[in-house]
Design an enzyme around this catalytic site. Structure first.
Site, short mmCIF file in Angstrom:
data_model
loop_
_atom_site.label_atom_id
_atom_site.label_comp_id
_atom_site.label_asym_id
_atom_site.label_seq_id
_atom_site.Cartn_x
_atom_site.Cartn_y
_atom_site.Cartn_z
CE1 TYR A 1 70.34 40.66 -78.00
CE2 TYR A 1 69.38 42.43 -76.88
CZ TYR A 1 69.27 41.15 -77.32
OH TYR A 1 68.27 40.39 -76.90
CD GLU B 1 55.95 57.12 -52.33
OE1 GLU B 1 56.08 57.72 -51.40
OE2 GLU B 1 56.11 55.87 -52.56
CG ASP C 1 52.60 56.97 -50.18
OD1 ASP C 1 51.87 57.95 -50.18
OD2 ASP C 1 52.77 55.79 -50.72
#
Lengths: 367, 367
Positions: free
Chosen positions: B100, B196, B248
């Site tokens: 912007y 994680e 995981d």
């Protein structure tokens, strides 16, 4: 249970009362059931006096001796027992974790108590409404998100934290912010400012707006998570601080304000402890564009979805006030939306040095 | 510029040098150009000695007097000038904000300097590689995400913060963690543990694992954002702390580890300051399921995409080691993945009290 605090004891008593009522009907030779308020749209209403989205009185009975209900009945007690265990061991966990904790194989069969988390999540919501406890009181947390700083000291899990000295990162608002975890201590704040965007929060923090203005600045990074909503509600109801909300000028921004203010249909049973009916919408207003002389090329064309969302909002009972109708009407008329960052076109600190001070000075907000 | 610190002065000098080289070619009657390293796959390689994904030497010249390049040439200087302004005013901002700030209408035309942020973002990356500065050194931040606690004191923007007393929420890791913002002070940490998942981080925090084990626990809530990666890299390189990664057991978890360790192809030009080639993968291993006697119903079937992702990883040069081939091979053989929360089936604090202590004690990790 002596070492548990009053709130935790009360929650355990509520769980036990639920279990006892079932036991009683078993020993009385009756078909045991639990009674659970219905959480569908038909049982939700906007309470115009309290200005909250609330659940009505409709309840459903869940019977044990019923082929269609037996599994859910069993699951309800599995979940309530796991929560009791959590509370007694003074631990908290995620709803994902609870799913794994309660996932068993039934006897010699290959059937599981829960196949997917989609099965255990609604059971948690059932339990919340059945015993009238927030999930945080059941020691379940959601993902934490959101930062806060300001002229205030808190205690979080026994640690004293001075929110005046949190550097650039701020304090991570946890998911569980009930009194037994987060205590509000000494402060000099005059109001709370909730900012939709993390990047804008950083601007306000870097410019030390909160120090100059004596306010608490908090962001939920988009739609605020439960912890942020509950904490803002506590700051408002316990300390009497007014709450101002600064969001993008688009239907999503208005919706964020709306949920903070009245609660949502999905979580109508929690409005009482999550919503701030007197929250003030300080911007971005569709009229600010002209008022603050923003160049036209920072506006974004609304798409179909935006327009239909805005039209829906015109019909919300809590946006029926003439000033809100004018506000949403102007957005639809112009067909344009714009973001908080658009103010940077007028200068990097325009938002903290000119925009917000003027809006506050001129009492230019909607309620 | 006297009040600026050494790092900021250096960055400004780099920007000015870029501008001067262009000016010189103008006054010399030549077609001005900037030279920018190519950021495509063809110019990326895995440096086996340093164990990092790096950019090769290929560069492209961007000429001013070239119809296809003139706009980008102008944009490069617009962005570099805005960054210079940021640095000199000692402020930081988001890349959305920068878009912007630099969005103008060109003269009397209806043409904009930038139409969309998708145009300005690559220009920022160009500038980063052209003058060899991280975007954080250009005073640009990304969304902050991630929490950290541990036996360590830091200074963040002038505030002293004791990471031993951060309550349940922890310290929000900011996006800019360069030395001039975040200073590492007194500590008793023996290692860093990157988790994680936020929910798992909360378990480690609530159980005060970091106090017992004298370690720093940090989460990036999924793929760690730049601030977390850079801070972990600083903890490793400046304080010599080993880094353990707990994710995981699925291809996505392995990928998170891989990016932290070697860097990524997209951001190859930053590997040097973001990657930790010696990071250790402590779990979840495909062999942990049996080792820690998890019931079979906590495993999740891998889908097509998982399998093809895992097969791709078998071919990565940094997973060529026999132990990694065995690890990924076992995942593919079983056709199953599972989450960190699955360990809760053995008890809510099994992960902090038994799983991780045993893995560390038995030195059961991969590098």
């Amino acid at each position: 249970m002596a070492r548990l605090d009053a709130r935790d004891k009360q929650t355990i008593q509520k769980i036990e009362k639920l279990a006892e009522s079932v036991l009683k009907s078993v020993t009385g030779g009756k078909n045991p059931f639990v009674e659970i308020p219905v959480r569908s749209l038909a049982n939700v209403e906007f309470n115009t006096r309290r200005r909250l989205i609330e659940l009505r009185d409709q309840k459903q009975k869940r019977y044990f001796f019923n082929v269609g209900m037996a599994k859910k009945f069993m699951q309800t007690f599995l979940v309530s027992d796991a929560c009791r265990e959590l509370i007694e061991s003074k631990k908290t966990t995620s709803i994902r974790d609870l799913y794994y904790m309660t996932k068993h194989t039934l006897g010699e069969t290959k059937q599981n108590t829960f196949e997917e988390q989609e099965e255990s999540d609604p059971i948690i919501e059932d339990l919340e409404v059945a015993i009238d406890s927030l999930r945080e009181e059941l020691h379940l947390f959601a993902t934490g998100r959101g930062s806060m700083v300001g002229p205030m000291t808190i205690r979080d899990s026994g640690d004293t934290i001075d929110l005046r000295r949190m550097g650039s990162g701020g304090w991570s608002v946890p998911s569980i912010v009930e009194e037994h975890v987060v205590e509000l201590k000494k402060h000099e704040a005059k109001y709370v400012l909730l900012l939709e965007k993390d990047a804008v929060w950083k601007r306000f923090n870097e410019d030390k707006f909160w120090q100059r203005e004596k306010c608490i600045i908090v962001t939920g990074q988009g739609q605020p998570p439960r912890g942020v909503r509950r904490l803002v509600q506590r700051l408002h109801s316990e300390l009497g601080l007014p709450v101002y909300v600064l969001v993008d000028n688009d239907p999503w921004g208005f919706y964020i304000y709306s949920v903070l203010k009245q609660g949502s249909i999905n979580l109508a049973y929690e409005s009482m402890r999550m919503a701030v009916p007197k929250a003030r919408f300080i911007g971005l207003s569709s009229f600010d564009k002209a008022k603050f002389e923003l160049p036209s090329n920072v506006a974004i064309k609304m798409n179909e979805q935006d327009s239909s969302r805005a039209k829906q909002m015109l019909a919300y009972p809590w946006f029926k006030d003439a000033r809100w109708q004018r506000e949403i009407g102007e957005m639809l008329r112009s067909g344009e939306k714009y973001e908080l960052e658009a103010l940077s076109r007028r200068g990097i600190s325009f938002i903290t040095e000119e925009y917000l001070p003027r809006k506050l000075r001129e009492r230019d907000w909607l309620e």
